[in-house]
Write a protein that holds these residues in place. Structure first.
Motif, mmCIF file in Angstrom:
data_model
loop_
_atom_site.group_PDB
_atom_site.id
_atom_site.type_symbol
_atom_site.label_atom_id
_atom_site.label_comp_id
_atom_site.label_asym_id
_atom_site.label_seq_id
_atom_site.Cartn_x
_atom_site.Cartn_y
_atom_site.Cartn_z
ATOM 1 N N ILE A 48 -1.712 45.074 -12.747
ATOM 2 C CA ILE A 48 -2.658 43.990 -12.505
ATOM 3 C C ILE A 48 -3.842 44.217 -13.437
ATOM 4 C CG2 ILE A 48 -4.086 42.792 -10.804
ATOM 5 C CD1 ILE A 48 -0.995 42.645 -10.334
ATOM 6 N N ASP A 49 -4.082 43.271 -14.343
ATOM 7 C CA ASP A 49 -5.140 43.458 -15.330
ATOM 8 C C ASP A 49 -6.526 43.181 -14.739
ATOM 9 O OD1 ASP A 49 -5.560 40.687 -15.358
ATOM 10 O OD2 ASP A 49 -4.678 40.391 -17.342
ATOM 11 N N GLU A 50 -7.551 43.269 -15.598
ATOM 12 C CA GLU A 50 -8.935 43.115 -15.153
ATOM 13 C C GLU A 50 -9.211 41.749 -14.545
ATOM 14 O OE1 GLU A 50 -8.030 44.225 -18.145
ATOM 15 O OE2 GLU A 50 -8.818 46.243 -18.262
ATOM 16 N N ASP A 51 -8.400 40.750 -14.911
ATOM 17 C CA ASP A 51 -8.569 39.396 -14.394
ATOM 18 C C ASP A 51 -7.716 39.130 -13.158
ATOM 19 O OD1 ASP A 51 -10.351 38.739 -16.496
ATOM 20 O OD2 ASP A 51 -8.644 38.349 -17.818
ATOM 21 N N GLY A 52 -7.048 40.174 -12.656
ATOM 22 C CA GLY A 52 -6.200 40.020 -11.477
ATOM 23 C C GLY A 52 -4.829 39.437 -11.769
ATOM 24 N N MET A 53 -4.469 39.377 -13.037
ATOM 25 C CA MET A 53 -3.197 38.786 -13.438
ATOM 26 C C MET A 53 -2.125 39.871 -13.613
ATOM 27 S SD MET A 53 -3.955 35.632 -13.473
ATOM 28 C CE MET A 53 -2.436 35.016 -14.137
ATOM 29 N N PRO A 54 -0.872 39.571 -13.213
ATOM 30 C CA PRO A 54 0.214 40.533 -13.407
ATOM 31 C C PRO A 54 0.612 40.605 -14.887
ATOM 32 C CG PRO A 54 1.065 38.510 -12.441
ATOM 33 C CD PRO A 54 -0.428 38.362 -12.529
ATOM 34 N N VAL A 55 0.856 41.819 -15.352
ATOM 35 C CA VAL A 55 1.234 42.055 -16.739
ATOM 36 C C VAL A 55 2.504 42.902 -16.751
ATOM 37 C CG1 VAL A 55 0.519 43.094 -18.923
ATOM 38 C CG2 VAL A 55 -1.184 41.996 -17.463
ATOM 39 N N GLY A 56 3.559 42.393 -17.378
ATOM 40 C CA GLY A 56 4.823 43.114 -17.471
ATOM 41 C C GLY A 56 4.781 44.180 -18.553
ATOM 42 N N ILE A 57 5.295 45.368 -18.199
ATOM 43 C CA ILE A 57 5.317 46.505 -19.122
ATOM 44 C C ILE A 57 6.728 47.072 -19.156
ATOM 45 C CG2 ILE A 57 4.423 48.825 -19.581
ATOM 46 C CD1 ILE A 57 1.891 47.922 -17.973
ATOM 47 N N ASP A 58 7.208 47.338 -20.361
ATOM 48 C CA ASP A 58 8.515 47.957 -20.572
ATOM 49 C C ASP A 58 8.278 49.370 -21.096
ATOM 50 O OD1 ASP A 58 11.224 48.428 -21.007
ATOM 51 O OD2 ASP A 58 11.463 46.846 -22.513
ATOM 52 N N TYR A 59 8.878 50.367 -20.450
ATOM 53 C CA TYR A 59 8.750 51.757 -20.879
ATOM 54 C C TYR A 59 9.906 52.112 -21.815
ATOM 55 C CZ TYR A 59 5.554 53.021 -16.946
ATOM 56 O OH TYR A 59 4.514 53.131 -16.061
ATOM 57 N N LYS A 60 9.605 52.809 -22.883
ATOM 58 C CA LYS A 60 10.606 53.432 -23.740
ATOM 59 C C LYS A 60 10.191 54.887 -23.881
ATOM 60 C CE LYS A 60 12.667 49.613 -24.242
ATOM 61 N NZ LYS A 60 13.805 49.402 -23.365
ATOM 62 N N CYS A 61 11.126 55.791 -23.590
ATOM 63 C CA CYS A 61 10.839 57.228 -23.634
ATOM 64 C C CYS A 61 11.805 57.865 -24.618
ATOM 65 C CB CYS A 61 10.984 57.846 -22.248
ATOM 66 S SG CYS A 61 9.905 57.089 -21.013
ATOM 67 N N ASP A 62 11.273 58.533 -25.630
ATOM 68 C CA ASP A 62 12.075 59.033 -26.740
ATOM 69 C C ASP A 62 11.847 60.531 -26.924
ATOM 70 O OD1 ASP A 62 13.258 59.550 -29.249
ATOM 71 O OD2 ASP A 62 12.686 57.577 -30.020
ATOM 72 N N GLU A 63 12.890 61.311 -26.660
ATOM 73 C CA GLU A 63 12.803 62.762 -26.819
ATOM 74 C C GLU A 63 13.172 63.210 -28.234
ATOM 75 O OE1 GLU A 63 15.309 64.151 -23.563
ATOM 76 O OE2 GLU A 63 13.525 64.399 -22.293
ATOM 77 N N GLN A 64 13.604 62.296 -29.086
ATOM 78 C CA GLN A 64 14.012 62.650 -30.448
ATOM 79 C C GLN A 64 12.975 62.302 -31.508
ATOM 80 O OE1 GLN A 64 16.891 64.362 -30.863
ATOM 81 N NE2 GLN A 64 16.989 64.264 -28.628
ATOM 82 N N ALA A 65 12.086 61.390 -31.206
ATOM 83 C CA ALA A 65 11.169 60.861 -32.218
ATOM 84 C C ALA A 65 10.277 61.924 -32.846
ATOM 85 C CB ALA A 65 10.308 59.744 -31.624
ATOM 86 N N ARG A 66 9.803 62.860 -32.060
ATOM 87 C CA ARG A 66 8.935 63.905 -32.627
ATOM 88 C C ARG A 66 9.701 64.717 -33.668
ATOM 89 N NH1 ARG A 66 4.048 65.917 -31.013
ATOM 90 N NH2 ARG A 66 4.196 64.766 -29.079
ATOM 91 N N ARG A 67 10.973 64.986 -33.390
ATOM 92 C CA ARG A 67 11.808 65.761 -34.314
ATOM 93 C C ARG A 67 12.186 64.948 -35.552
ATOM 94 N NH1 ARG A 67 16.966 65.777 -35.196
ATOM 95 N NH2 ARG A 67 17.483 64.587 -33.335
ATOM 96 N N THR A 68 12.560 63.678 -35.353
ATOM 97 C CA THR A 68 13.037 62.853 -36.462
ATOM 98 C C THR A 68 11.913 62.181 -37.246
ATOM 99 O OG1 THR A 68 13.231 60.838 -35.124
ATOM 100 C CG2 THR A 68 15.161 62.323 -35.190
ATOM 101 N N GLY A 69 10.751 62.021 -36.601
ATOM 102 C CA GLY A 69 9.656 61.328 -37.248
ATOM 103 C C GLY A 69 9.807 59.815 -37.230
ATOM 104 N N ARG A 70 10.708 59.309 -36.376
ATOM 105 C CA ARG A 70 10.974 57.878 -36.306
ATOM 106 C C ARG A 70 11.203 57.442 -34.866
ATOM 107 N NH1 ARG A 70 12.629 55.770 -41.306
ATOM 108 N NH2 ARG A 70 12.777 57.369 -42.908
ATOM 109 N N ILE A 71 10.859 56.174 -34.579
ATOM 110 C CA ILE A 71 11.201 55.592 -33.284
ATOM 111 C C ILE A 71 12.339 54.601 -33.503
ATOM 112 C CG2 ILE A 71 8.892 55.947 -32.348
ATOM 113 C CD1 ILE A 71 8.457 52.892 -32.604
#
Length: 191
Positions: A48-71
Motif C-alpha cells: 500500500i503506497d503513500e496514497d493508500g493505493m495497492p501496488v503490485g510487486i514481482d520478486y525475482k531472486c537470483d543466486e547466480q548473478a553475483r557470480r556471472t555479473g548478469r541478471i
C-alpha cells in the motif's frame, strides 16, 4: 555438459529469499501476499503506497548473478508452448530483483519493457534448457541493469524502499526518502 534448469529449483530459490524481501519492504509499507488471481498476473506481493493505493510487486531472486555479473530477464517462459516470459506478461508495477544475498534492483516494469528491445539487440537471447522445453531471455550485465533500475538498495546497509519513479530519464539519483543507498550495486569494494 549442459545443465537442465529445474523450475522447482527457481521456486525454492525465491521461497528462500522472499522472506528477507518481505521484511525489508514491511519496514516502509504495509504488504500482503498476492491472491491466487494476482499471482497468475505475475504479482508476488501487494504494498500500500503513500496514497493508500495497492501496488503490485514481482520478486525475482537470483543466486547466480553475483557470480556471472548478469541478471536474466525472461522473454519466453516456454519455447514449445510459446508462452511469453515474465518480462512481457507480469502485471506488477515493480520488479524487485534480488542479487543475493543483499542487493535489490527496483525496476518499474514499464521502464524495463522499454529497455528490453535494446538489450535484446545488444546482448542477444539465451536459452535455459528445461525438461522438454527451453526458457529464453536476455542476460543483462549488472552495470547496465543498474542504469535502468529506479534505484539499487543494499539490504545490509539498512536502505529503505521507496515506491517512486525517478523524476526523469536523465536523473541518475534514486528518489528521495531517507535512503542511505548508493545507486550502484557494486560501485565500491566488490568486484
Amino acid at each position: 555438459m549442459k545443465t537442465t534448469h529445474e523450475f522447482g529449483t527457481s521456486c525454492t530459490v525465491e521461497n528462500r529469499w522472499a522472506p528477507m524481501l518481505d521484511k525489508w519492504l514491511a519496514e516502509s509499507y504495509s504488504i500482503r501476499p498476492a491472491s491466487m488471481d494476482e499471482q497468475w498476473k505475475g504479482i508476488d506481493r501487494v504494498a500500500i503506497d503513500e496514497d493508500g493505493m495497492p501496488v503490485g510487486i514481482d520478486y525475482k531472486c537470483d543466486e547466480q548473478a553475483r557470480r556471472t555479473g548478469r541478471i536474466f530477464i525472461e522473454t519466453v517462459s516456454n519455447d514449445v508452448s510459446g508462452r511469453k516470459g515474465w518480462a512481457w506478461t507480469s502485471e506488477a508495477k515493480w520488479i524487485f530483483y534480488l542479487v543475493t544475498p543483499d542487493c535489490v534492483m527496483a525496476f518499474l516494469m514499464s521502464r524495463l519493457r522499454k529497455e528490453l528491445p535494446g538489450w535484446l539487440r545488444r546482448f542477444g537471447e539465451r536459452a535455459a534448457q528445461n525438461r522438454g522445453y527451453r526458457t529464453l531471455g536476455v542476460c543483462v550485465p549488472l552495470a547496465v541493469a543498474q542504469e535502468a533500475a529506479e534505484y539499487v538498495a543494499r539490504l545490509d546497509l539498512g536502505d529503505g524502499v521507496v515506491l517512486q519513479e525517478r523524476d526523469s530519464e536523465e536523473d541518475p539519483e534514486p528518489p528521495a526518502g531517507g535512503l542511505a543507498m548508493q545507486a550502484r550495486l557494486f560501485a565500491e569494494g566488490e568486484q
